[in-house]
Design an enzyme around this catalytic site. Structure first.
Site, PDB file in Angstrom:
ATOM      1  N   GLN A 242      27.970  64.025  13.719  1.00  0.00           N
ATOM      2  CA  GLN A 242      28.237  65.532  13.882  1.00  0.00           C
ATOM      3  C   GLN A 242      27.499  66.515  13.728  1.00  0.00           C
ATOM      4  O   GLN A 242      27.640  67.578  14.172  1.00  0.00           O
ATOM      5  CB  GLN A 242      28.514  65.473  11.983  1.00  0.00           C
ATOM      6  CG  GLN A 242      29.802  64.484  11.420  1.00  0.00           C
ATOM      7  CD  GLN A 242      29.832  64.912   9.838  1.00  0.00           C
ATOM      8  OE1 GLN A 242      30.087  66.032   9.032  1.00  0.00           O
ATOM      9  NE2 GLN A 242      29.680  63.813   9.278  1.00  0.00           N
TER      10      GLN A 242
ATOM     11  N   HIS B  53      31.258  66.818  17.091  1.00  0.00           N
ATOM     12  CA  HIS B  53      31.273  68.779  17.068  1.00  0.00           C
ATOM     13  C   HIS B  53      30.137  69.532  18.027  1.00  0.00           C
ATOM     14  O   HIS B  53      29.685  69.752  18.249  1.00  0.00           O
ATOM     15  CB  HIS B  53      30.740  68.974  16.185  1.00  0.00           C
ATOM     16  CG  HIS B  53      31.347  68.591  14.563  1.00  0.00           C
ATOM     17  ND1 HIS B  53      30.396  68.852  13.197  1.00  0.00           N
ATOM     18  CD2 HIS B  53      33.019  68.144  14.387  1.00  0.00           C
ATOM     19  CE1 HIS B  53      31.793  67.998  12.737  1.00  0.00           C
ATOM     20  NE2 HIS B  53      32.790  67.711  13.403  1.00  0.00           N
TER      21      HIS B  53
ATOM     22  N   CYS C  65      36.879  78.629  31.997  1.00  0.00           N
ATOM     23  CA  CYS C  65      37.760  77.824  32.148  1.00  0.00           C
ATOM     24  C   CYS C  65      37.374  76.375  31.875  1.00  0.00           C
ATOM     25  O   CYS C  65      37.966  75.309  31.968  1.00  0.00           O
ATOM     26  CB  CYS C  65      36.994  77.574  33.920  1.00  0.00           C
ATOM     27  SG  CYS C  65      35.267  77.084  33.934  1.00  0.00           S
TER      28      CYS C  65
ATOM     29  N   PRO D 226      19.962  61.281  -0.491  1.00  0.00           N
ATOM     30  CA  PRO D 226      18.824  61.406  -1.612  1.00  0.00           C
ATOM     31  C   PRO D 226      19.817  62.140  -2.935  1.00  0.00           C
ATOM     32  O   PRO D 226      19.471  62.147  -4.311  1.00  0.00           O
ATOM     33  CB  PRO D 226      17.747  61.998  -1.091  1.00  0.00           C
ATOM     34  CG  PRO D 226      18.597  62.834  -0.081  1.00  0.00           C
ATOM     35  CD  PRO D 226      19.565  62.004   0.383  1.00  0.00           C
TER      36      PRO D 226
ATOM     37  N   GLY E  74      23.575  61.048   5.283  1.00  0.00           N
ATOM     38  CA  GLY E  74      22.620  62.408   5.232  1.00  0.00           C
ATOM     39  C   GLY E  74      24.491  63.366   5.741  1.00  0.00           C
ATOM     40  O   GLY E  74      24.328  64.536   6.485  1.00  0.00           O
ATOM     41  N   THR E  75      25.256  63.090   5.419  1.00  0.00           N
ATOM     42  CA  THR E  75      26.597  63.887   4.919  1.00  0.00           C
ATOM     43  C   THR E  75      27.075  64.137   4.369  1.00  0.00           C
ATOM     44  O   THR E  75      26.933  63.221   2.978  1.00  0.00           O
ATOM     45  CB  THR E  75      27.375  63.834   5.952  1.00  0.00           C
ATOM     46  OG1 THR E  75      28.557  64.348   6.121  1.00  0.00           O
ATOM     47  CG2 THR E  75      27.987  62.153   6.189  1.00  0.00           C
TER      48      THR E  75
HETATM   49  P1  NAD Z   1      25.676  69.399   5.042  1.00  0.00           P
HETATM   50  O1  NAD Z   1      24.987  70.159   5.357  1.00  0.00           O
HETATM   51  O2  NAD Z   1      27.026  69.787   4.511  1.00  0.00           O
HETATM   52  O3  NAD Z   1      25.385  68.241   4.046  1.00  0.00           O
HETATM   53  C1  NAD Z   1      24.010  67.801   4.158  1.00  0.00           C
HETATM   54  C2  NAD Z   1      23.365  66.320   3.489  1.00  0.00           C
HETATM   55  O4  NAD Z   1      22.610  65.437   3.761  1.00  0.00           O
HETATM   56  C3  NAD Z   1      23.902  66.455   2.081  1.00  0.00           C
HETATM   57  O5  NAD Z   1      24.413  65.950   1.585  1.00  0.00           O
HETATM   58  C4  NAD Z   1      22.047  66.559   1.395  1.00  0.00           C
HETATM   59  O6  NAD Z   1      22.037  65.788   0.053  1.00  0.00           O
HETATM   60  C5  NAD Z   1      22.179  65.041   2.388  1.00  0.00           C
HETATM   61  N1  NAD Z   1      20.735  65.254   2.924  1.00  0.00           N
HETATM   62  C6  NAD Z   1      19.029  66.706   2.850  1.00  0.00           C
HETATM   63  N2  NAD Z   1      18.422  65.837   2.942  1.00  0.00           N
HETATM   64  C7  NAD Z   1      18.898  64.351   2.989  1.00  0.00           C
HETATM   65  C8  NAD Z   1      18.017  63.730   3.575  1.00  0.00           C
HETATM   66  N3  NAD Z   1      15.913  63.414   4.084  1.00  0.00           N
HETATM   67  N4  NAD Z   1      18.312  62.317   4.267  1.00  0.00           N
HETATM   68  C9  NAD Z   1      19.133  61.921   3.922  1.00  0.00           C
HETATM   69  N5  NAD Z   1      20.307  63.013   3.337  1.00  0.00           N
HETATM   70  C10 NAD Z   1      20.304  64.232   3.562  1.00  0.00           C
HETATM   71  O7  NAD Z   1      25.473  68.415   6.360  1.00  0.00           O
HETATM   72  P2  NAD Z   1      27.026  67.638   7.277  1.00  0.00           P
HETATM   73  O8  NAD Z   1      27.672  66.502   6.146  1.00  0.00           O
HETATM   74  O9  NAD Z   1      26.180  67.242   8.373  1.00  0.00           O
HETATM   75  O10 NAD Z   1      28.396  68.786   7.659  1.00  0.00           O
HETATM   76  C11 NAD Z   1      28.115  69.540   7.957  1.00  0.00           C
HETATM   77  C12 NAD Z   1      28.698  70.612   9.638  1.00  0.00           C
HETATM   78  O11 NAD Z   1      26.847  70.824   9.630  1.00  0.00           O
HETATM   79  C13 NAD Z   1      28.951  69.624  10.604  1.00  0.00           C
HETATM   80  O12 NAD Z   1      29.567  69.768  11.568  1.00  0.00           O
HETATM   81  C14 NAD Z   1      27.226  69.629  11.973  1.00  0.00           C
HETATM   82  O13 NAD Z   1      27.838  69.274  12.768  1.00  0.00           O
HETATM   83  C15 NAD Z   1      27.055  71.064  11.178  1.00  0.00           C
HETATM   84  N6  NAD Z   1      25.496  70.610  11.202  1.00  0.00           N
HETATM   85  C16 NAD Z   1      24.424  69.701  12.497  1.00  0.00           C
HETATM   86  C17 NAD Z   1      23.195  70.151  11.985  1.00  0.00           C
HETATM   87  C18 NAD Z   1      22.673  69.405  13.174  1.00  0.00           C
HETATM   88  O14 NAD Z   1      22.885  69.027  14.281  1.00  0.00           O
HETATM   89  N7  NAD Z   1      21.366  68.666  13.511  1.00  0.00           N
HETATM   90  C19 NAD Z   1      22.275  70.954  11.223  1.00  0.00           C
HETATM   91  C20 NAD Z   1      23.097  71.535  10.232  1.00  0.00           C
HETATM   92  C21 NAD Z   1      24.553  71.464  10.657  1.00  0.00           C
END
Ligand code: NAD
Length: 262
Positions: free
Chosen positions: A107, A125, A136, A227, A200-201
């Protein structure tokens, strides 16, 4: 015992599941990039607590105030341009080399999986390093002059299509459809895998959040690496409650050891 007091057995169990699997699918979210220094969205220090998504990540916001939206994405691009993949990204790249079939669905828009060496990344995403014409629809890959075009205060980047379309980052905004091919591939991989890793989601943004449930109902073993607890935690078969940059390399070490002894 690990830092959070979790028994090491769960690593062995996950490694054994992976060693016995023909097809493995992983879904990653913002958490995997946190140890690289990219903020997540929904945690206490996340981006959504500092910015209003409705003002930034949707088409109407872009059309009514493109400067403001570009300013935010320009800031995020610079932030992402200054970070490196972490051991969690590298471990997943290694998994692609070690397993007979491994699909990585993300994502994230930060390009860090590719930088870490994963060859085939299914980006649900989009990718913040690409630009797309709002009119376009043409997409400009990183390295092309149009993808290099960025916001300068007072000058918005315009497409070369001749239709005066504004360029925008090629990311999926609220209310937009996910790229059809990427979503179809992700769905197929989730339905046909033996092991599904959710890494990590927060597992709340659909349709991506539906993939682990789909995999589980099709018979896959569901592993969560995070975590913090999520809505997925109660349905996961194995939960590693550690940061992915620590947990994934440990799983890979165990998997490598199993492969050399069999
Ligand atoms: P989210 O912010 O909703 O959740 C992040 C998750 O990561 C949480 O559950 C948290 O507990 C966990 N987390 C935090 N530190 C961690 C670690 N060190 N190791 C493992 N897990 C850890 O993010 P999401 O679920 O990806 O959904 C949100 C949307 O955010 C997506 O659509 C994405 O496109 C976008 N997004 C992307 C980025 C990126 O590209 N790096 C950054 C921010 C948001």
């Amino acid at each position: 015992m690990t830092k959070t007091g979790q028994t090491r057995d769960v690593y062995q169990q996950v490694a054994e599941r992976l060693a016995g699997a023909e097809r493995v699918c992983a879904l990653t979210g913002a958490g995997i990039s946190r140890e690289s220094g990219v903020p997540t969205f929904r945690e206490a220090d996340g981006l959504w607590n500092r910015f209003r998504p409705e003002e930034l990540a949707n088409v109407d916001a872009f059309l009514s105030n493109p400067d403001r939206v570009w300013e935010w994405y320009s800031w995020r691009r610079k932030l992402i341009g200054n970070v490196r993949p972490n051991p969690g990204h590298s471990a997943l790249a290694e998994l692609e080399r070690l397993l007979p079939h491994f699909a990585l669905v993300t994502q994230n828009v930060d390009n860090l999986h590719r930088q870490a060496g994963t060859r085939d990344v299914i980006e649900l995403h989009g990718n913040i390093l690409r630009n797309k014409c709002q009119k376009c629809g043409i997409v400009f890959e990183p390295g092309t002059p149009e993808a290099e075009m960025d916001f300068e205060p007072g000058t918005l980047p315009v497409c070369t299509c001749g239709k005066e379309g504004l360029l925008r980052p090629d990311v999926v905004w609220f209310g937009e459809m996910l790229p059809e091919r990427a979503l179809a591939r992700a769905w197929d991989e989730a339905q046909s895998c033996d092991v599904f890793l959710s890494v990590g989601t927060s597992a709340v943004v659909f349709p991506a959040a539906g993939l682990p449930y789909q995999a589980k109902s099709a018979g896959a073993v569901l592993v969560e690496i995070n975590p913090n607890r999520t809505e997925l935690t109660p349905v996961a078969d194995h939960v590693i409650s550690e940061p992915s940059g620590e947990a994934l390399p440990e799983v890979i070490d165990r998997l490598r050891a199993l492969k050399t002894t069999t």
